[in-house]
Design a protein around this motif. Structure first.
Motif, short mmCIF file in Angstrom:
data_model
loop_
_atom_site.label_atom_id
_atom_site.label_comp_id
_atom_site.label_asym_id
_atom_site.label_seq_id
_atom_site.Cartn_x
_atom_site.Cartn_y
_atom_site.Cartn_z
N PRO A 53 3.02 -0.52 8.44
CA PRO A 53 2.02 -1.41 7.84
C PRO A 53 0.68 -0.74 7.58
O PRO A 53 0.05 -1.00 6.54
N GLN A 54 0.21 0.11 8.49
CA GLN A 54 -1.09 0.74 8.30
C GLN A 54 -1.07 1.71 7.12
O GLN A 54 -2.02 1.76 6.33
N VAL A 55 0.01 2.47 7.01
CA VAL A 55 0.12 3.39 5.88
C VAL A 55 0.20 2.62 4.57
O VAL A 55 -0.44 2.98 3.56
N ARG A 56 0.94 1.52 4.57
CA ARG A 56 1.04 0.70 3.36
C ARG A 56 -0.32 0.18 2.94
O ARG A 56 -0.69 0.24 1.76
N ALA A 57 -1.09 -0.34 3.90
CA ALA A 57 -2.40 -0.89 3.58
C ALA A 57 -3.32 0.19 3.00
O ALA A 57 -4.11 -0.08 2.08
N TRP A 58 -3.22 1.41 3.54
CA TRP A 58 -4.07 2.49 3.05
C TRP A 58 -3.75 2.81 1.59
O TRP A 58 -4.65 2.92 0.76
N PHE A 59 -2.47 2.92 1.27
CA PHE A 59 -2.08 3.23 -0.11
C PHE A 59 -2.47 2.09 -1.05
O PHE A 59 -2.94 2.32 -2.17
N GLU A 60 -2.26 0.85 -0.62
CA GLU A 60 -2.56 -0.28 -1.49
C GLU A 60 -4.05 -0.38 -1.79
O GLU A 60 -4.46 -0.99 -2.78
N GLY A 61 -4.88 0.23 -0.93
CA GLY A 61 -6.31 0.24 -1.17
C GLY A 61 -6.72 0.98 -2.43
O GLY A 61 -7.86 0.84 -2.90
N PHE A 62 -5.82 1.77 -3.00
CA PHE A 62 -6.11 2.50 -4.24
C PHE A 62 -5.72 1.70 -5.49
O PHE A 62 -5.74 2.23 -6.60
N GLY A 63 -5.33 0.43 -5.31
CA GLY A 63 -5.04 -0.43 -6.45
C GLY A 63 -3.68 -0.21 -7.07
O GLY A 63 -3.44 -0.65 -8.21
N ILE A 64 -2.75 0.40 -6.35
CA ILE A 64 -1.46 0.72 -6.95
C ILE A 64 -0.63 -0.52 -7.25
O ILE A 64 0.22 -0.50 -8.14
N ALA A 65 -0.88 -1.64 -6.54
CA ALA A 65 -0.07 -2.85 -6.75
C ALA A 65 -0.37 -3.52 -8.08
O ALA A 65 0.40 -4.38 -8.52
N ARG A 66 -1.46 -3.15 -8.72
CA ARG A 66 -1.82 -3.74 -10.02
C ARG A 66 -1.89 -2.69 -11.12
O ARG A 66 -2.28 -3.01 -12.25
N ALA A 67 -1.57 -1.45 -10.80
CA ALA A 67 -1.76 -0.35 -11.75
C ALA A 67 -0.79 -0.46 -12.93
O ALA A 67 0.34 -0.95 -12.79
N THR A 68 -1.24 0.00 -14.06
CA THR A 68 -0.39 0.06 -15.26
C THR A 68 -0.10 1.49 -15.68
O THR A 68 0.64 1.71 -16.64
N GLY A 69 -0.68 2.45 -14.98
CA GLY A 69 -0.46 3.87 -15.29
C GLY A 69 -0.54 4.70 -14.03
O GLY A 69 -0.68 4.16 -12.92
N PRO A 70 -0.44 6.02 -14.15
CA PRO A 70 -0.44 6.89 -12.97
C PRO A 70 -1.72 6.73 -12.15
O PRO A 70 -2.82 6.56 -12.69
N VAL A 71 -1.57 6.78 -10.82
CA VAL A 71 -2.71 6.67 -9.90
C VAL A 71 -2.69 7.88 -8.98
O VAL A 71 -1.82 7.99 -8.11
N PRO A 72 -3.66 8.81 -9.13
CA PRO A 72 -3.75 9.92 -8.18
C PRO A 72 -4.24 9.40 -6.83
O PRO A 72 -5.20 8.64 -6.76
N VAL A 73 -3.57 9.79 -5.77
CA VAL A 73 -3.95 9.37 -4.42
C VAL A 73 -4.32 10.63 -3.64
O VAL A 73 -3.48 11.52 -3.48
N PRO A 74 -5.55 10.73 -3.16
CA PRO A 74 -5.96 11.92 -2.42
C PRO A 74 -5.29 12.00 -1.06
O PRO A 74 -4.80 10.99 -0.53
N GLY A 75 -5.29 13.18 -0.50
CA GLY A 75 -4.72 13.34 0.83
C GLY A 75 -5.68 12.87 1.90
O GLY A 75 -6.88 12.69 1.67
N ASP A 76 -5.13 12.62 3.08
CA ASP A 76 -5.93 12.25 4.26
C ASP A 76 -5.33 12.97 5.45
O ASP A 76 -4.38 12.49 6.07
N PRO A 77 -5.88 14.15 5.80
CA PRO A 77 -5.30 14.95 6.89
C PRO A 77 -5.20 14.20 8.21
O PRO A 77 -4.26 14.39 8.98
N GLU A 78 -6.18 13.31 8.49
CA GLU A 78 -6.15 12.58 9.76
C GLU A 78 -4.95 11.65 9.84
O GLU A 78 -4.44 11.37 10.93
N ARG A 79 -4.50 11.14 8.72
CA ARG A 79 -3.33 10.26 8.69
C ARG A 79 -2.03 11.03 8.46
O ARG A 79 -0.96 10.44 8.44
#
Length: 397
Positions: A53-79
């Motif tokens: 669940p925590q990983v899912r919430a982090w990814f969804e924070g980049f707006g991917i659930a509403r995206a219509t095109g490619p979404v670059p997601v940066p890395g997070d070394p701590e996670r």
């Protein structure tokens, strides 16, 4: 038409990188291995067939659930997350899942990303068709469960055809529920959840209903055993969605598919008896999570429409007085009554001297005003403890 794995393999070859396809709930649907470094989250997704669940919430924070095109997601070394590119798999106007490409988005040529987006959209359309098919199955499930005697045979044939099982199959119905106020969703069990195609899943007023056609045959020694493992698997999937939640299941009797409505009635009644209490201070799975109607014994009384009245009738003044006393006395009474009034058996189970048991029994008689030598008094106390303190916790009902 290419299947989902074919689409993922094609995307991996096109982009020359590792690719995974997940549904909207981040459950793994397909993946393509590729030489080179990866990150712990991708390993977790592949081995655990989904992200937490925590990983899912982090990814969804980049707006991917509403995206219509490619979404670059940066890395997070701590996670433990490396950079990646999300290609939303859209179907019928909404995002149905995600095609993930591991690595910085800038490393992929725009024309190749555009071609991969077409593959993601094709995957999205397939996922949308699967959603429609599952909704149709749920409709047939509820039509059968709610059918009157004249409609049962037709309802069984329609659902059997949808699930690819014989109309004469035997089946069992289970209802999965959490504590009052906590709602479950059948969506958590649809798709990549480990349940076989023949399992029908539906929502039921905040609970989840499962209809499980059995394949063991009429002569199986333990017809419920086949269903138990599937119900346990479903409970585990629901708790994975919310690790702090306790979920249990009421299970009806094994019946011919056309009589699934009877098993449904029993499963709901069983869940009313065993549903977890308010979740405050509770965590982790219950000791017993699958409760069959056939195994509830006298506690079946609490599953009917007059359960509250029956429970109140069993809470006699004597029972209330004992429940308000020392919990060790409640436990002693429970063990003594469960062991048919045997002082020796009670002393052995509680690791007490017999004289200590006699002393406690005397205290119980003083507190309750009952005579434990009288069978009717023993019945009153035993029944009262069974229906008001079923787990032996010694707390007032």
């Amino acid at each position: 038409m290419a299947d989902l794995q074919d689409l993922v393999d094609e995307a991996s070859l096109l982009l020359e990188g590792p690719v995974t396809l997940e549904d909207r709930r981040f459950r793994l649907l397909a993946f393509a291995a590729h030489p080179g470094a990866t990150d712990p989250v991708r390993v977790e997704t592949i081995l655990g067939k989904g992200a937490g669940p925590q990983v899912r919430a982090w990814f969804e924070g980049f707006g991917i659930a509403r995206a219509t095109g490619p979404v670059p997601v940066p890395g997070d070394p701590e996670r433990g997350i490396g950079p990646r590119l999300c290609l939303p798999a859209r179907g019928r106007g909404v995002v149905q899942g995600y095609l993930w490409v591991i690595g910085e988005g800038s490393r992929y040529a725009p024309e190749r990303v555009a071609a991969a987006m077409h593959l993601a959209d094709e995957a999205g359309e397939q996922l949308a068709r699967q959603v429609s098919r599952r909704r149709a199955t749920e409709r047939l499930l509820h039509e059968l469960l709610d059918a009157g005697p004249a409609e049962r045979s037709a309802g069984a044939r329609a659902l059997a055809d949808d699930l690819a099982v014989a109309p004469g199959s035997r089946a069992v119905v289970a209802v999965l529920g959490a504590a009052p106020g906590q709602r479950l969703s059948a969506e958590s069990l649809r798709g990549a959840g480990g349940l076989p195609r023949r399992a029908a899943v539906g929502d039921a007023e905040g609970d989840v209903v499962l209809l499980l056609p059995l394949v063991g045959g009429a002569g199986a020694d333990d017809p419920l055993g086949e269903a138990r493992s599937l119900v346990e698997r479903a409970l585990g999937q629901l708790e994975k969605e919310d690790p702090g939640r306790t979920v249990v299941a009421g299970v009806g009797q094994v019946v011919p598919l056309a009589e699934a409505g009877d098993s449904w009635t029993q499963a709901r009644a069983a869940l009313r008896v065993v549903r977890p209490e308010a979740p405050a201070g509770r965590s982790g799975p219950a000791a017993t999570r699958v409760h069959a109607w056939d195994e509830l014994g006298v506690r079946r009384m609490l599953g009917g429409s007059h359960a509250d009245a029956l429970a109140e009738a069993a809470r006699t003044p004597a029972v209330r007085a004992l429940l308000a006393a020392d919990p060790e006395l409640v436990r002693t009474a429970r063990v003594y009554l469960d062991r048919a009034g045997s002082v020796a058996a009670t002393a052995g189970e509680l690791d007490l001297h017999r004289q200590s048991v006699y002393h406690r029994l005397g205290r119980i008689e003083q507190i309750t005003g009952l005579d434990l030598a009288d069978g009717r008094h023993r019945l009153e106390l035993h029944l009262g403890l069974l229906v008001t303190d079923p787990d032996g916790g010694g707390q007032p009902g």
